[in-house]
Design a protein around this motif. Structure first.
Motif, mmCIF file in Angstrom:
data_model
loop_
_atom_site.group_PDB
_atom_site.id
_atom_site.type_symbol
_atom_site.label_atom_id
_atom_site.label_comp_id
_atom_site.label_asym_id
_atom_site.label_seq_id
_atom_site.Cartn_x
_atom_site.Cartn_y
_atom_site.Cartn_z
ATOM 1 N N VAL A 6 35.839 41.862 38.075
ATOM 2 C CA VAL A 6 34.596 41.575 37.358
ATOM 3 C C VAL A 6 34.314 40.087 37.520
ATOM 4 O O VAL A 6 35.115 39.243 37.078
ATOM 5 N N GLU A 7 33.215 39.757 38.133
ATOM 6 C CA GLU A 7 32.936 38.370 38.489
ATOM 7 C C GLU A 7 32.636 37.491 37.267
ATOM 8 O O GLU A 7 32.167 37.985 36.233
ATOM 9 N N PRO A 8 32.928 36.190 37.373
ATOM 10 C CA PRO A 8 32.718 35.266 36.249
ATOM 11 C C PRO A 8 31.289 35.242 35.719
ATOM 12 O O PRO A 8 31.069 34.925 34.547
ATOM 13 N N PHE A 9 30.310 35.584 36.556
ATOM 14 C CA PHE A 9 28.932 35.497 36.093
ATOM 15 C C PHE A 9 28.657 36.491 34.956
ATOM 16 O O PHE A 9 27.699 36.325 34.197
ATOM 17 N N TRP A 10 29.516 37.527 34.817
ATOM 18 C CA TRP A 10 29.344 38.464 33.709
ATOM 19 C C TRP A 10 29.476 37.745 32.365
ATOM 20 O O TRP A 10 28.732 38.030 31.422
ATOM 21 N N LEU A 11 30.438 36.823 32.265
ATOM 22 C CA LEU A 11 30.628 36.103 31.005
ATOM 23 C C LEU A 11 29.423 35.225 30.698
ATOM 24 O O LEU A 11 29.016 35.096 29.535
ATOM 25 N N ASP A 32 39.673 45.436 27.707
ATOM 26 C CA ASP A 32 39.178 44.061 27.559
ATOM 27 C C ASP A 32 39.702 43.143 28.649
ATOM 28 O O ASP A 32 39.122 42.078 28.913
ATOM 29 N N GLN A 33 40.791 43.522 29.299
ATOM 30 C CA GLN A 33 41.415 42.661 30.303
ATOM 31 C C GLN A 33 40.552 42.438 31.535
ATOM 32 O O GLN A 33 40.839 41.556 32.339
ATOM 33 N N ILE A 34 39.489 43.220 31.701
ATOM 34 C CA ILE A 34 38.630 43.014 32.868
ATOM 35 C C ILE A 34 37.903 41.681 32.801
ATOM 36 O O ILE A 34 37.414 41.181 33.816
ATOM 37 N N PHE A 35 37.829 41.086 31.601
ATOM 38 C CA PHE A 35 37.156 39.796 31.446
ATOM 39 C C PHE A 35 38.141 38.648 31.233
ATOM 40 O O PHE A 35 37.744 37.548 30.859
ATOM 41 N N SER A 36 39.438 38.880 31.456
ATOM 42 C CA SER A 36 40.446 37.844 31.254
ATOM 43 C C SER A 36 40.486 36.908 32.460
ATOM 44 O O SER A 36 39.927 37.208 33.515
ATOM 45 N N PRO A 37 41.159 35.724 32.324
ATOM 46 C CA PRO A 37 41.267 34.791 33.464
ATOM 47 C C PRO A 37 41.915 35.435 34.693
ATOM 48 O O PRO A 37 41.590 35.075 35.822
ATOM 49 N N GLN A 38 42.849 36.361 34.478
ATOM 50 C CA GLN A 38 43.451 37.122 35.566
ATOM 51 C C GLN A 38 43.048 38.592 35.349
ATOM 52 O O GLN A 38 43.836 39.402 34.881
ATOM 53 N N PRO A 39 41.810 38.925 35.689
ATOM 54 C CA PRO A 39 41.260 40.216 35.271
ATOM 55 C C PRO A 39 41.850 41.420 35.995
ATOM 56 O O PRO A 39 42.274 41.337 37.141
ATOM 57 N N GLU A 40 41.897 42.535 35.251
ATOM 58 C CA GLU A 40 42.192 43.804 35.885
ATOM 59 C C GLU A 40 40.976 44.194 36.723
ATOM 60 O O GLU A 40 39.837 43.899 36.364
ATOM 61 N N LYS A 41 41.223 44.860 37.835
ATOM 62 C CA LYS A 41 40.120 45.271 38.689
ATOM 63 C C LYS A 41 39.597 46.632 38.267
ATOM 64 O O LYS A 41 40.285 47.413 37.616
#
Length: 257
Positions: A6-11, A32-41
């Motif tokens: 999930v690309e940073p532009f989502w945040l 929720d981990q899809i938006f973490s610094p080391q995101p799940e894909k």
């Protein structure tokens, strides 16, 4: 099965809309981990679920307009920021069409001709989320206007799913959205060649090697995935489904595989 981060532009987008990332993730049935610094894909289904969830969380007919206009291009992924390093819109489109695979399942196709026709598709999905498609069109027109400091009006805008509030979109684009088989925006030749006002051309020498390396790594990964899939197709009927057996067929070590 291809996976995408999930690309940073989502945040940036969610912050602009005042929506908590965790709320959207849960609505999409994702962690929720899809938006973490080391995101799940996420896979293609998860990617589409995010867009569908966003459309449900913010059920405004002009949401795609808000997304396309409110985001700062500088906050995007380097592949998108590279468009700022281009001399004009045509060069920006050609550059992003090459590196778009680094961003996710979306692809750009550029039609040959004097005018610049940009088609937006999603690999493996004949009918992509309508919110995504409309937002892509808005982003391209916003980019053209931002970088040229000119209110560019495209020659044509087409979409397979028309917006619920066509008047607002026609006011933004300057032309009506007409039915078509894909999401596509066509710019007049004069506008495609119009110089960008504040191009960051010097940064391209920094971005280009990094993006080229990332693209080569992605292509190598995709090729390996296809080879593994083909090997499994041949081996499974014979009962050979162990990692070591697949690795031997591909002439590589189990650790590498």
């Amino acid at each position: 099965m291809a996976l995408f981060r999930v690309e940073p532009f989502w945040l940036v987008m969610l912050s602009t809309l005042g929506l908590a990332p965790g709320t959207l993730a849960r609505r999409a049935g994702l962690t929720d981990q899809i938006f973490s610094p080391q995101p799940e894909k996420v896979d293609l289904e998860g990617w589409a679920a995010l867009w569908d969830a966003l459309a449900k969380e913010v059920p405004r007919p002009t949401l795609a307009l808000e997304i396309g206009q409110a985001l700062s291009f500088d906050a995007f992924d380097p592949a998108l920021f590279a468009t700022h390093c281009a001399a004009n819109l045509r060069e920006a489109a050609e550059r992003l069409a090459r590196y778009k695979p680094l961003i996710g399942p979306c692809r750009l196709s550029l039609a040959q001709g004097r005018d610049l026709a940009i088609g937006c598709d999603v690999v493996g999905m004949p009918y992509p989320p309508a919110l995504w498609g409309l937002a892509e069109l808005v982003v391209w027109v916003s980019l053209a206007r931002h970088c040229t400091a000119t209110r560019i009006v495209p020659k044509r805008v087409r979409a397979p799913v028309l917006p619920n509030d066509p008047t607002a979109y026609q006011s933004f684009f300057g032309v009506p959205i007409t039915p078509g088989p894909r999401y596509e925006v066509v710019f007049w030749e004069r506008d495609a060649k119009r110089p960008f006002e504040a191009t960051e051309a010097s940064l391209w020498q920094f971005f280009e090697p990094v993006l080229s390396r990332r693209l080569a790594e992605l292509e190598a990964q995709t090729q390996t995935q296809e080879r593994v899939r083909a090997a499994l197709f041949e081996l499974l009927p014979t009962g050979q489904n162990q990692l070591s057996q697949v690795a031997k067929r591909l002439a590589m070590s189990s650790r590498s595989l």
